[in-house]
Each structure stands twice: as structure tokens, then as C-alpha cells.
Motif scaffolding. Structure first.
Motif, mmCIF file in Angstrom:
data_model
loop_
_atom_site.group_PDB
_atom_site.id
_atom_site.type_symbol
_atom_site.label_atom_id
_atom_site.label_comp_id
_atom_site.label_asym_id
_atom_site.label_seq_id
_atom_site.Cartn_x
_atom_site.Cartn_y
_atom_site.Cartn_z
ATOM 1 N N PHE A 86 0.855 -1.201 0.000
ATOM 2 C CA PHE A 86 0.000 0.000 0.000
ATOM 3 C C PHE A 86 0.884 1.241 0.000
ATOM 4 C CE2 PHE A 86 -2.592 -3.370 1.651
ATOM 5 C CZ PHE A 86 -3.836 -3.134 1.082
ATOM 6 N N SER A 156 -12.893 -8.223 6.393
ATOM 7 C CA SER A 156 -12.587 -9.498 5.744
ATOM 8 C C SER A 156 -11.999 -10.488 6.759
ATOM 9 C CB SER A 156 -11.584 -9.237 4.628
ATOM 10 O OG SER A 156 -11.570 -10.293 3.720
ATOM 11 N N ALA A 157 -11.963 -11.763 6.331
ATOM 12 C CA ALA A 157 -11.531 -12.834 7.230
ATOM 13 C C ALA A 157 -10.108 -12.652 7.735
ATOM 14 C CB ALA A 157 -11.613 -14.156 6.461
ATOM 15 N N SER A 159 -8.065 -14.455 11.254
ATOM 16 C CA SER A 159 -8.298 -15.286 12.443
ATOM 17 C C SER A 159 -7.670 -14.702 13.698
ATOM 18 C CB SER A 159 -7.651 -16.656 12.252
ATOM 19 O OG SER A 159 -7.998 -17.204 11.027
ATOM 20 N N GLY A 185 -12.413 -15.357 10.086
ATOM 21 C CA GLY A 185 -11.258 -16.088 9.557
ATOM 22 C C GLY A 185 -11.413 -17.555 9.915
ATOM 23 N N LYS A 237 -14.692 -21.449 3.343
ATOM 24 C CA LYS A 237 -13.480 -20.983 2.658
ATOM 25 C C LYS A 237 -12.947 -22.071 1.742
ATOM 26 C CE LYS A 237 -8.718 -19.722 3.201
ATOM 27 N NZ LYS A 237 -7.609 -19.433 4.096
ATOM 28 N N SER A 380 -12.828 -8.884 -2.405
ATOM 29 C CA SER A 380 -11.798 -8.424 -1.474
ATOM 30 C C SER A 380 -10.488 -8.305 -2.226
ATOM 31 C CB SER A 380 -11.667 -9.354 -0.267
ATOM 32 O OG SER A 380 -11.453 -10.684 -0.660
ATOM 33 N N LYS A 382 -7.510 -5.097 -1.714
ATOM 34 C CA LYS A 382 -6.842 -3.806 -1.559
ATOM 35 C C LYS A 382 -7.784 -2.602 -1.572
ATOM 36 C CE LYS A 382 -2.580 -3.406 -2.883
ATOM 37 N NZ LYS A 382 -1.396 -3.274 -3.750
ATOM 38 N N ALA A 403 -9.439 -6.314 4.568
ATOM 39 C CA ALA A 403 -8.656 -6.860 5.685
ATOM 40 C C ALA A 403 -7.574 -5.867 6.085
ATOM 41 C CB ALA A 403 -8.037 -8.202 5.280
ATOM 42 N N THR A 428 -0.710 -7.998 14.758
ATOM 43 C CA THR A 428 -0.515 -9.404 14.344
ATOM 44 C C THR A 428 0.547 -10.087 15.198
ATOM 45 O OG1 THR A 428 1.086 -8.709 12.704
ATOM 46 C CG2 THR A 428 -1.170 -9.037 11.931
#
Ligand SMILES: Cc1cc2nc3c(=O)[nH]c(=O)nc-3n(C[C@H](O)[C@H](O)[C@H](O)COP(=O)(O)O)c2cc1C
Length: 534
Positions: A86, A156-157, A159, A185, A237, A380, A382, A403, A428
Motif C-alpha cells: 500500500f 474481511s476474514a 483469524s 477467519g 473458505k 476483497s 486492496k 482486511a 498481528t
């Protein structure tokens, strides 16, 4: 030279020690010099790192600069419009909207509007006022008993495990404030997801949270959890853009009692997420699984997520929809450019269709089979700005998931450390010290702000185009400079089918004919001779 350096590492402390006899204050320098000498000697004798053996001590500078390379790039090297995945401009718009700070641009665009690839929408001389709250879509086809009113932008997914507990809680609470949905997720439904926000429960190949001891799907556990109120939809999924067809292993060492309980897995042994589902292996089997989940949830919307690979396989799924009469309520199309916590480089860089052609293809095939109006398409890939959402809806989506922009709303600085547990902003990582830096009460508001401001931007953009509903956006609304002296809209760049084009056996669109003929509803295998099969 290497030997001289080592001699220096021994001689310097010895000299200091000698001087210390006459000038005792000099001995203080040993506090620094002795550890440095020991590190240098260790470097000299170790055998793993050539650079440290050849350049003891100073060889560490390389590792230090490698460590802070993403930050150096961001702060000193990249311009506003570069930076990957990005750009600074894309990240800044998320931060500004999340913080509700100024999100306007001074002095005009920094983009080269004459460069090939530049995209825009044309405005109308008759703009409309669009209420952002009106931009919702209903997900739930003819067989769904509990349709869900969804926002056009959702989380968005991702986990728990890939994300920290504070990140998951902030996302869910943000979703509650802003009335949008949060996907669990494949790592299972946790208490961190039960903070009041609408939940989409994702079921991956590991069936985490609804699995038998052998690792197969457990209907009883699924039914119990899926019927709770905050679970609004179920997503099967099939694959993910960043690593399509790649399973995963959760190593025994990473399985804490908490994760073991959430995922229904034993402690002390590796847990496998296979590349494919064990519950079904054919297109019709997938649709039967959709129906099983629909029955177990009392009719909640059931859909699946995939990254488009072989075209005939998706066509086979559509043939299976027709042959079984079972309609998924939604399909999520993930682009090959999608994000992940960790994936092999080759999978992220070279496997799976990028979002735009994939979205056009899925929209076309559903339209060609005459079933586009019964199934919602969610994209999904960007999304950061209102324009990204408008573009993806024009091209073929009904709504979008995000996400990584949602991670940025949580404070992600694109440090690119999602895979080594050292995420500096606590998004994360499972390191409790770093996780504590992410304060849920502050970040939930940022997530909600980012969502609201971005949907507001969509409302303003389509209003400027003279359009009142996202349903009226079409492929010809997005313009693209395809060469220095050529501009085309997406309807000219890509082939778009007409409703029912794939239902006639004669005169199939030439570009679909081969894949169409090789696709059958009862197998994902390639069938050359299709005589007598549907
Ligand atoms: C940290 C992280 C974890 C993810 N985990 C999952 C997952 O469990 N299941 C899944 O289907 N996709 C997962 N994804 C992919 C995202 O849901 C999404 O499809 C992809 O990143 C594209 O959206 P984006 O460009 O807005 O990030 C993950 C992505 C990230 C960044």
C-alpha cells in the motif's frame, strides 16, 4: 584483516585494563568494551554467518539495517504514491479517516493523469444527494430464511491467532458501532469475536471450532455455535488469494490451552489445515454442503470464498447450482493480490487470478447462467478508499470486504512483520507486551470511523456521478487510460456477457466455450468428452 581485528578485540580491553592501574576511572569503559569484544570473538568463531565471521562486530550492522529497512523505506525513501503493498497515500487516507483528522488533499492530485493505467469516473452535471445509510444490500437468496442486511464495506476474514485478541476485539466492537460485519477467519469463533458486532463465521478446511477428533466436520458443534444470535452468515473458505490451494500447519509449540479450546484441537501435536475440504470433493458436493449448513443454521445466509484459478472449475460450480437447485447466498471473490499473515513467496506472487479479471469472470458466469440476481458477489482486494469500492462494484461486486485497511485503522504501519510475532503495534502478534500497546477502547472507534468515512465517500462519489444506488453502477462508469492517446471504459477493456448467454448450447461466447465444455457438475476433474454429462 580479520585476524588483525580479532587481535584488536583482545588488545584494547587489555590496554584499558593496564591504563586502569594508573587512571582507575578508565576502567569504567570496560563496561562497554568487554561485552563488545566478547560479541566480536563469538562472531569470529561461529560458523553460521559468513558476514559476521569475516566482519566480526560490524557485521551486525547489516542485520540491524535489515531489521529497520521497512521503516527507513517509509520514512526516507518512498514517495506519496509508491510503497508496497500500500502506498503512503493509500495508508494515509485510512489513518486520517480512522482518526477523523483532515482527509483533504492540498494543491491538487499528485497522480500523473496522462499515464497509462490512470483511472477515473465521469461526474454528472446533475449530481444527487445520497444518504450513506441507504447504501446497504440484502444478502440471502431464494432459499434463505434469515437474510442479512449488509454494509457495502465489511471486515474481511482474519483469524484470532493471526491477529491479537485486542485487534479482534477492537474490530468486532468497531463493527458494532458502525453496523457492519466482521469475519472470523478460519481460526474459529472466539469470545473475542463476541463483542456485539455482527459475525460471519468462516469454515475452513480445518473445521476449527466444529471438528471431530479426526479433523472432519462436526455438525453438532457447528449447529450449537452457528445458531447464536451474533452469527449472521456462514462462509465456506475454498481458497484465499494470497495462498490459493495451500494448506497450513499449526505447530504444536504454538498451541496454547486457549487456542486448543477455541479450535477443538489437542495440545501437544501439530494440527493440519489441509489444502482441500474433506466434507466434499465435487461441485455438487460443495452445494450439498451449503444446504447442510443452511439446514443446521435454520436458514442463515451461506456462501463461499474463493480465489479464481481454473475457469472451468467455477463454471462447474455454476452447473452444479443448476443441477442441484441449491443456491449459495453469496460468493466472495478474493484477488491474487490479497493479504495473509504468512504465505510462501511463490504463492503470494504468482498463484491465483488478480481481483479485477476474477471479478469480471465471476460476474459474467453468474450472469451467463441467469443466476446473478440470486447470488450476491463480495470482492476483497486492496480496498482503502471510496473510489476502490465504487470501482469494484462497477466491475461486478455488490459489496466489498477489507482486511488490511481495517488493520491500518487499528494502527498497522505496514512494518511487514505479520509472520514473526513482532508486530510493533500489537495487531498481528501474540506477544502480551506488544498486544498491550493496542488499546481496544481507542481502536474500536477508529475502525468505526474509517468505515463510516469511507462509506460516506462512496455516497459522495456516486452522487457526483448522478447515481443514487450502488446497484446502478456499471462497468462503463470506470474509465481507464489504456495508452497515451487512448481511453476505454471497463466494458470495452473486458468482455461482458448478457443474461443467459451460457444457457444456450449453440453459439456460446467463443472465449467461454472451451472452459464451459470441459466443466461438469459432478467433478472438478477435467473432462474432454462431455457427451451425455451435464
Ligand atoms: C493477517 C491476515 C490474516 C488473514 N486470514 C485469513 C483467513 O483466516 N481466511 C481467509 O479467507 N482470508 C484471510 N486473509 C485474507 C483476507 O481476508 C483478504 O481476503 C485479503 O487480505 C484481501 O483483502 P485486503 O486486500 O483488503 O487485505 C487474511 C489476511 C490477513 C492480512
Amino acid at each position: 584483516m580479520r585476524r588483525d581485528f580479532i587481535i584488536t578485540l583482545i588488545v584494547v580491553p587489555a590496554l584499558i585494563f593496564g591504563f586502569g592501574y594508573f587512571y582507575p576511572f578508565v576502567l569504567w569503559s570496560l563496561v562497554v568494551v568487554v561485552p563488545l569484544s566478547l560479541v566480536g570473538l563469538y562472531d569470529f568463531f561461529q560458523v553460521k554467518h559468513s558476514i559476521r565471521r569475516n566482519f566480526p562486530l560490524i557485521g551486525h550492522l547489516r542485520y540491524f539495517f535489515e531489521l529497520i529497512r521497512p521503516e527507513i523505506n517509509q520514512y526516507f525513501v518512498e514517495s506519496n504514491t509508491d510503497g508496497a503493498p500500500f502506498s503512503r497515500e493509500e495508508r494515509s487516507i485510512v489513518y486520517q479517516r480512522a482518526k477523523r483528522s483532515m482527509d483533504t488533499l492540498p494543491f491538487g492530485t499528485q497522480k500523473d493523469v496522462y499515464e497509462t493505467g490512470y483511472e477515473w469516473v465521469n461526474h454528472s452535471l446533475h449530481p444527487k444527494h445520497v444518504d450513506p445509510d441507504s447504501l446497504r444490500i440484502t444478502i440471502g437468496g431464494p432459499q434463505c430464511k434469515k437474510p442479512y442486511s449488509a454494509s457495502i464495506l465489511n471486515i474481511s476474514a482474519m483469524s484470532f491467532g493471526a491477529l491479537s485478541k485486542n485487534a479482534v476485539m477492537s474490530l468486532n466492537k468497531g463493527a458494532k458501532i458502525g453496523n457492519f460485519s466482521h469475519n472470523t477467519g478460519e481460526g474459529g469463533l472466539t469470545n473475542y469475536h463476541r463483542q456485539g458486532g455482527d459475525v460471519v463465521w468462516q469454515i475452513g478446511t480445518g473445521y476449527f471450532g466444529c471438528r471431530t477428533p479426526e479433523g472432519t466436520f462436526c455438525p453438532d458443534q457447528f449447529k450449537e455455535k452457528a445458531n447464536s444470535d451474533h452469527v449472521k452468515m456462514i462462509e465456506i473458505k475454498l481458497s484465499q488469494g494470497a495462498k490459493p490451494g495451500h494448506g497450513g500447519i499449526l505447530p504444536a509449540a504454538k498451541i496454547t490451552p486457549e487456542i486448543a479450546e477455541i479450535r477443538n484441537v489437542p495440545m501437544g501435536q501439530d494440527v493440519l489445515s489441509p489444502p482441500a475440504h474433506s466434507t466434499f470433493s465435487t461441485p455438487e458436493g460443495l452445494l450439498e454442503f451449503v444446504q447442510t449448513l443452511r439446514d443446521l443454521t435454520g436458514g442463515k445466509p451461506i456462501g463461499f470464498k474463493l480465489c479464481i484459478g481454473k475457469r472451468r472449475e467455477f463454471i462447474a460450480i455454476c452447473k452444479a447450482i443448476i443441477s442441484t437447485g441449491i443456491y449459495p447466498d453469496f460468493i466472495v471473490v478474493d484477488g491474487g493480490e490479497g493479504g495473509t499473515g504468512a504465505a510462501p513467496l511463490e504463492f503470494s506472487n504468482h498463484i491465483g487470478t488478480p481481483l479485477i479479471p476474477a471479478l469480471v469472470f465471476v460476474h459474467n458466469v453468474l450472469l451467463g447462467f441467469g443466476i446473478r440476481d440470486k447470488i450476491r458477489v463480495i470482492s476483497s482486494g486492496k480496498v482503502t478508499s471510496g473510489f476502490d469500492i465504487v470501482k469494484q462494484i462497477c466491475i461486478g461486486a455488490d459489496a466489498c470486504n477489507s482486511a488490511r485497511a481495517m488493520m491500518m485503522a487499528l494502527g498497522c504501519i505496514q512494518a511487514l512483520r505479520c509472520n514473526n510475532n513482532t508486530c510493533p503495534v500489537g495487531v498481528t502478534t501474540q506477544n502480551p507486551i506488544l498486544v498491550a500497546g493496542l488499546v481496544v477502547s481507542d481502536k474500536k472507534v477508529r475502525v468505526a470511523n474509517y468505515h463510516k468515512e469511507t462509506v460516506n465517500s462512496v455516497a459522495e462519489i456516486i452522487g457526483t456521478m448522478g447515481i443514487e444506488r450502488t446497484e446502478d453502477l456499471r462497468q462503463w462508469h470506470i474509465m481507464k487510460r489504456t495508452a497515451p492517446n487512448e481511453v476505454k471504459h471497463y466494458g470495452e477493456i473486458y468482455e461482458y456477457l448478457h443474461e443467459g448467454d451460457l444457457l444456450k448450447d449453440e453459439n456460446l461466447p467463443a472465449t467461454f466455450e472451451r472452459a464451459y465444455k470441459a466443466a461438469v457438475a459432478d467433478t472438478f476433474e477435467h473432462i474432454e468428452d462431455i457427451s451425455g454429462r451435464h
